[in-house]
Structure formats: C-alpha cells, structure tokens
Design an enzyme around this catalytic site. Structure first.
Site, PDB file in Angstrom:
ATOM      1  CB  SER A  12      -0.802  -0.009   1.320  1.00  0.00           C
ATOM      2  OG  SER A  12      -0.292  -0.038   2.460  1.00  0.00           O
ATOM      3  N   GLY A  13       1.899   1.145  -0.562  1.00  0.00           N
ATOM      4  CA  GLY A  13       2.923   2.302  -0.669  1.00  0.00           C
ATOM      5  C   GLY A  13       2.299   3.524  -1.797  1.00  0.00           C
ATOM      6  CD1 TRP A  15       4.238  -0.090  -8.695  1.00  0.00           C
ATOM      7  CD2 TRP A  15       2.637   1.431  -9.462  1.00  0.00           C
ATOM      8  NE1 TRP A  15       3.808  -0.432  -9.638  1.00  0.00           N
ATOM      9  CE2 TRP A  15       2.783   0.499 -10.391  1.00  0.00           C
ATOM     10  CE3 TRP A  15       1.646   2.339  -9.703  1.00  0.00           C
ATOM     11  CZ2 TRP A  15       2.133   0.551 -11.684  1.00  0.00           C
ATOM     12  CZ3 TRP A  15       0.918   2.577 -10.972  1.00  0.00           C
ATOM     13  CH2 TRP A  15       1.216   1.334 -11.776  1.00  0.00           C
ATOM     14  CG  PHE A  98       9.525  -5.953   2.448  1.00  0.00           C
ATOM     15  CD1 PHE A  98      10.229  -5.931   3.803  1.00  0.00           C
ATOM     16  CD2 PHE A  98       9.163  -4.643   2.067  1.00  0.00           C
ATOM     17  CE1 PHE A  98      10.667  -4.765   4.501  1.00  0.00           C
ATOM     18  CE2 PHE A  98       9.431  -3.441   2.780  1.00  0.00           C
ATOM     19  CZ  PHE A  98      10.315  -3.475   3.769  1.00  0.00           C
ATOM     20  CE  LYS A 121       7.830  -0.286 -13.217  1.00  0.00           C
ATOM     21  NZ  LYS A 121       7.617   1.088 -13.868  1.00  0.00           N
ATOM     22  CB  ALA A 155       3.036   5.943  -8.314  1.00  0.00           C
ATOM     23  CE  LYS A 206      11.690   1.383 -13.954  1.00  0.00           C
ATOM     24  NZ  LYS A 206      11.011   2.429 -13.168  1.00  0.00           N
ATOM     25  CD  GLN A 299      12.880  -1.344  -5.602  1.00  0.00           C
ATOM     26  OE1 GLN A 299      13.694  -1.739  -5.100  1.00  0.00           O
ATOM     27  NE2 GLN A 299      11.807  -1.638  -5.217  1.00  0.00           N
TER      28      GLN A 299
END
Length: 353
Positions: A12-13, A15, A98, A121, A155, A206, A299
C-alpha cells in the site's frame, strides 16, 4: 478460479495505492470480480491513529498517496494472511526485499489455484550471488503462476488519471484476459505479451539507468549527454537480457515496459531525483532516502549492485561500462564526474568500418 474472482493487493505504498484506485474501480464495475478488494497495509501510527483505520474511514492513504481518494470497496487489512487467504489474484506491490519473507508467511495459507502478478521493479539476490526475478521467487515459494506488470507508470500520474500505457508479461495465455480486465482503464491501457522475463528485467534495469540520468542532471551536463546515457542504457538492457535471459524478443523493449518506462524514469522518477541530489548535496543515498522519500527505498543502487555481481562473475564488466560506472558511483568507488570518462569508449562506439 472461483465464480467471482477475489482480488488482494499486497502492499500500500505510493504505487500500490495508485493501482488500488484502478483495481478497486474495476472490481466494483465488472461482474467477474468480487467487489470487495483487500489491501494489505503495513500497520503504522499516523498522528496517534492506525493507518488502516484512517484508510478505511477516509478512503485515503494519507502517508503514501495524500490527496487521492481510494474506492470505498478497497479495504485496508493489517494482517497479510488475513488479506490474502481468499484471493484468486494476488497483486504484489511491495519493495522487492520483503518478498521472500512475505512468501514464507503466505505459504500454505492461500488458495492453491490462485495466480499472482508482480508490479515490483527490482531483483532479489539469488543464493550464492547474482539475481533472482521476483516473479520466479513468488512462483517457487507459493507454487502458483506469477505474471508481471511493468511500464511507464509514475504512481502520482496514474493516480491523477493521466493517460499512460503498461505491459503485462504473462507466459500463460489463459490468464492474460482476466489480468487485462482487472487493470485496463480509459487512462491506463494494457498490452499483454508472453515475454514475461524480459518485461520484468526491463522494469528493474531502467532504475540503474535512471541513476545515471540523475548524475548527468546533477552535473548539469545537458540534454544531449542525458540522451546518450539513456540510449546506451537501453543498449545495455537489451544486451543484459540477451546474455542472462536468452530467447527474449527485441519487440518487447519497444513496449511500455522498455523504452517508454526508461524515458519516463530518467526524466521523472525517484531514482533520477535522488541521484541528482546525491551529486548536488554531497549527502549519502541513505540520508537522501530518509529526507526525500519518506523512508521508502530506492531500487536503482541495490539493483546496480546485484547486476554488477553477475557481470563480474562472467567477466563482463567492460561490456557494460554504464551499469558498471553507475554501481561504482553509488558505492563511492568513483566520483559522479567520472561517469562520462567511463562511457566515452563504450562498445557501442567501437564499430569496425
């Protein structure tokens, strides 16, 4: 699958909440889906109140997607197993680190005929080094098929309802339609391809290139240099897939998951933004994550490290000078200003005439 398809969003971040707007609306509108969509929310206190309570009462994720209302049929659940136990489709959208732990918690607690789709990603570290695709980890641990969704999908813009495209990589055609129905919207157009590994690898690589674009912005080297970094990044992405995931189609790189996602991330994403600040502020990436990302993790740098491990193992660092230089800058082995020297004599420029 059940007569009505139950959906759970694991995460639920920023994105995850943006995608919940689309998935929730589609589940409410389309007869094949159960209206109630569960969303696993890591419980935290916001101004003395539980985040799940805030979401369920106000239909807004005030921490990660402030100012956007979620559909009322999206229900925040703080217990992972409780959220996922009845799901026919599990949408994974959490930081990649996670996933192994979440899979352990879910093993034996979900429907045996469920399917998963990963919107994550990034790679995970494989045992013994190298990379493991998130979809492969999910399939291996949970014994269920896992598709992937990747694309030029910032997002906040998705949450605003601005038009964009996305790519679903799904090796089993029979799941393609239900997944497209779940995610397709007037402003969010879905193309389904079978080349799932290439779709997923694009989504991770990317972020490395976006760090390079951010360094260029921080150094104020201009648009020509940035375009060169993006092009060389695309070429290294294609070459990486060719070496480590042979059999992928070149056409996949021209879907939203490839060149489109690369461009948007190199101009608008968090990896670019933090990498620019890394150059201009002199602060560490860890400090900038805390300052600029509300505690969320980038990331790009960990992915660059995992990719570098694989390249080193095969003696291929010199064939991927951009990926190698970005990793070395992120780990303070090189200064950002050294980036251009590292790519001046890129293999792409060494053609024989």
């Amino acid at each position: 699958m059940a007569e009505k398809v139950n959906v759970c969003i694991v995460g639920s971040g920023n994105w995850g909440s943006a995608i919940a707007k689309i998935v929730g609306a589609n589940a409410a509108a389309l007869p094949e889906f159960e209206e109630r969509v569960t969303m696993f929310v890591y419980e935290e206190m916001i101004d003395g109140k539980k985040l799940t309570e805030i979401i369920n009462e106000t239909h807004e994720n005030v921490k990660y997607l402030k100012g956007h209302k979620l559909p009322t049929n999206v229900v925040a659940v703080p217990d992972l197993v409780e959220a996922a136990k009845n799901a026919d489709i599990l949408i994974f959208v959490v930081p990649h680190q996670f996933i192994p732990n979440f899979c352990k918690q879910l093993l034996g607690k979900i429907k045996p005929n469920a399917i998963a789709i990963s919107l994550i990603k990034g790679f995970d570290k494989a045992e013994g080094g190298g990379i493991d695709l998130i979809s492969h980890i999910i399939t291996r641990h949970l014994k269920i098929p896992c598709a992937v969704l990747m694309g030029a999908n910032l997002a906040n813009e998705v949450a605003e309802g601005n038009f964009c495209e996305t790519t679903i990589g799904c090796t089993d055609k029979k799941y393609g339609k239900v997944l497209r129905d779940l995610f397709q919207a007037n402003h969010f157009r879905v193309v389904v391809v079978e080349d799932a590994d290439a779709v997923e690898v694009c989504g991770a690589l990317k972020n490395i290139v976006a760090c390079g674009a951010g360094f260029v912005d921080g150094l104020k080297l201009g648009d020509n240099t940035k375009a060169a970094v993006i092009r060389l990044g695309l070429m290294e992405m294609i070459r990486f897939v060719d070496v480590f995931y042979p059999g992928s189609k070149l056409s996949t790189f021209f879907e939203s998951c490839g060149v489109a996602d690369l461009i948007t991330t190199c101009y608008g994403g968090r990896n670019r933004r933090v990498s620019e600040a890394f150059v201009t502020s002199g602060k560490t990436i860890e400090d900038l994550e805390k300052e600029m990302l509300n505690g969320q993790k980038l990331q790009g740098p960990p992915t660059a490290e995992e990719v570098n491990y694989m390249l080193k193992n095969k003696g291929l660092e010199d064939k991927f000078p951009l990926f190698t230089a970005i990793h070395k800058i992120c780990t303070n082995q090189l200064k950002p200003k050294d980036l251009i020297d590292c790519i001046r004599n890129h293999p792409e420029h060494m053609q024989t005439l």
